[in-house]
Enzyme design. Sequence first.
Site, PDB file in Angstrom:
ATOM      1  N   GLY A 171      43.203  40.968  44.862  1.00 44.32           N
ATOM      2  CA  GLY A 171      41.767  40.728  44.792  1.00 44.32           C
ATOM      3  C   GLY A 171      41.353  40.263  43.403  1.00 44.32           C
ATOM      4  N   CYS A 172      40.163  39.688  43.325  1.00 44.01           N
ATOM      5  CA  CYS A 172      39.709  39.089  42.067  1.00 44.01           C
ATOM      6  C   CYS A 172      39.437  40.139  40.997  1.00 44.01           C
ATOM      7  CB  CYS A 172      38.484  38.223  42.318  1.00 44.01           C
ATOM      8  SG  CYS A 172      37.149  39.033  43.225  1.00 44.01           S
ATOM      9  N   PHE A 173      38.648  41.168  41.312  1.00 41.72           N
ATOM     10  CA  PHE A 173      38.419  42.242  40.342  1.00 41.72           C
ATOM     11  C   PHE A 173      39.733  42.937  39.990  1.00 41.72           C
ATOM     12  CE2 PHE A 173      33.801  42.685  41.702  1.00 41.72           C
ATOM     13  CZ  PHE A 173      33.271  42.400  40.454  1.00 41.72           C
ATOM     14  N   CYS A 204      41.723  40.852  37.443  1.00 44.24           N
ATOM     15  CA  CYS A 204      41.129  40.821  36.107  1.00 44.24           C
ATOM     16  C   CYS A 204      41.281  42.151  35.392  1.00 44.24           C
ATOM     17  CB  CYS A 204      39.654  40.439  36.233  1.00 44.24           C
ATOM     18  SG  CYS A 204      38.864  40.004  34.667  1.00 44.24           S
TER      19      CYS A 204
END
Length: 351
Positions: free
Chosen positions: A150-152, A155
């Site tokens: 996932g993106c979060f 990061c």
Amino acid sequence: MATKVSIIGGAGYGAAEILRHLLVRDDVTIVRVASKDHVGKKLGDVHRSMRGLSDLVLEDIAPKEAAKGADVVFLGMPHKVTAKVAMELFDTGVKIIDLSGDFRLRSLDDYTADYAPGHPCPERLGTFVYGLPELFRERIKGAQHVASPGCFATCITLGLLPLARRGLLKNTAVRTVAMTGSSGSGVAPQEGTHHPIRHHNLKAYKILSHQHRSEILQTLGDAGADKIALDFVPVSAPLSRGIFAVSQLDLPEGQSASSIQALYEETYRSERLIRVLPRGTSPEVASVDGTAFVEVGVETREDPATGRKTLCAITAIDNLVKGGAGQAIQSFNLMTGKDEVFGLDRPGLWP
């Protein structure tokens, strides 16, 4: 010989990024793009930046038909829908790269708490390789099925990964605030992402309960973290693209500003898509916008009144590229024997 690719769930922003990167590659042939939306329309009429690049149209066809003749299938649909489609492909022998959350978690309890009650094929949890090359590069190379992060999760994890791998992320609490662009909410307009409200606004959502929290803890645990707590607050930002994550925790015993900086530089020295910035320099969303690059910055501070020492790790990515389709293409490159960053190491626009 070109690798043949199909995309199922071809109308969304993630699919648009996959197509943007792969349509221009001579070593890839896009076989089919399947979708329940915009059926019969050409790619360029749905993803307007692709006008004139392909005569392919979006087709409403069964998963096995979409995958017919393909070497690799990208799945770009919502959770639970994706799992049901994947179930129809498992016996075809095609390689699968899933961009949803359906196969990232190993625990059914975590999936049920974070995504949906039940899972269409719970016996498959834990069978997909987690597609974070910085941690699982060798496993991805030989994988049949990959769950792209996932993106979060991407990061925040990359901001803390050097600490976990060195055994410095133990018995501690991490507090993270991360701001994200509206494209992370998908192509369908929603009240919370509508531009007149979003463009001049900041608001927190899913406070301390975002579904990527379990994913982050699982991945950091795989890297060596132990008994850590994560308090994560996502913030809706007035951006189309990008994630900017700020994680704070107690500075590990025996460490200093210079040793932490050296650790991050050493950990990521050979990672061509990760830039560790000099001390005192903050990552910026604008410098990674539209790219697969990651900017990482670390800073420390000692409170003279209490003697407490704090470590702050900051990361910035493009949520649709390194946080989504670009990272999936990293895995695709590894799975098909290509250079990992092929087609992904282009700088973005500045300003």
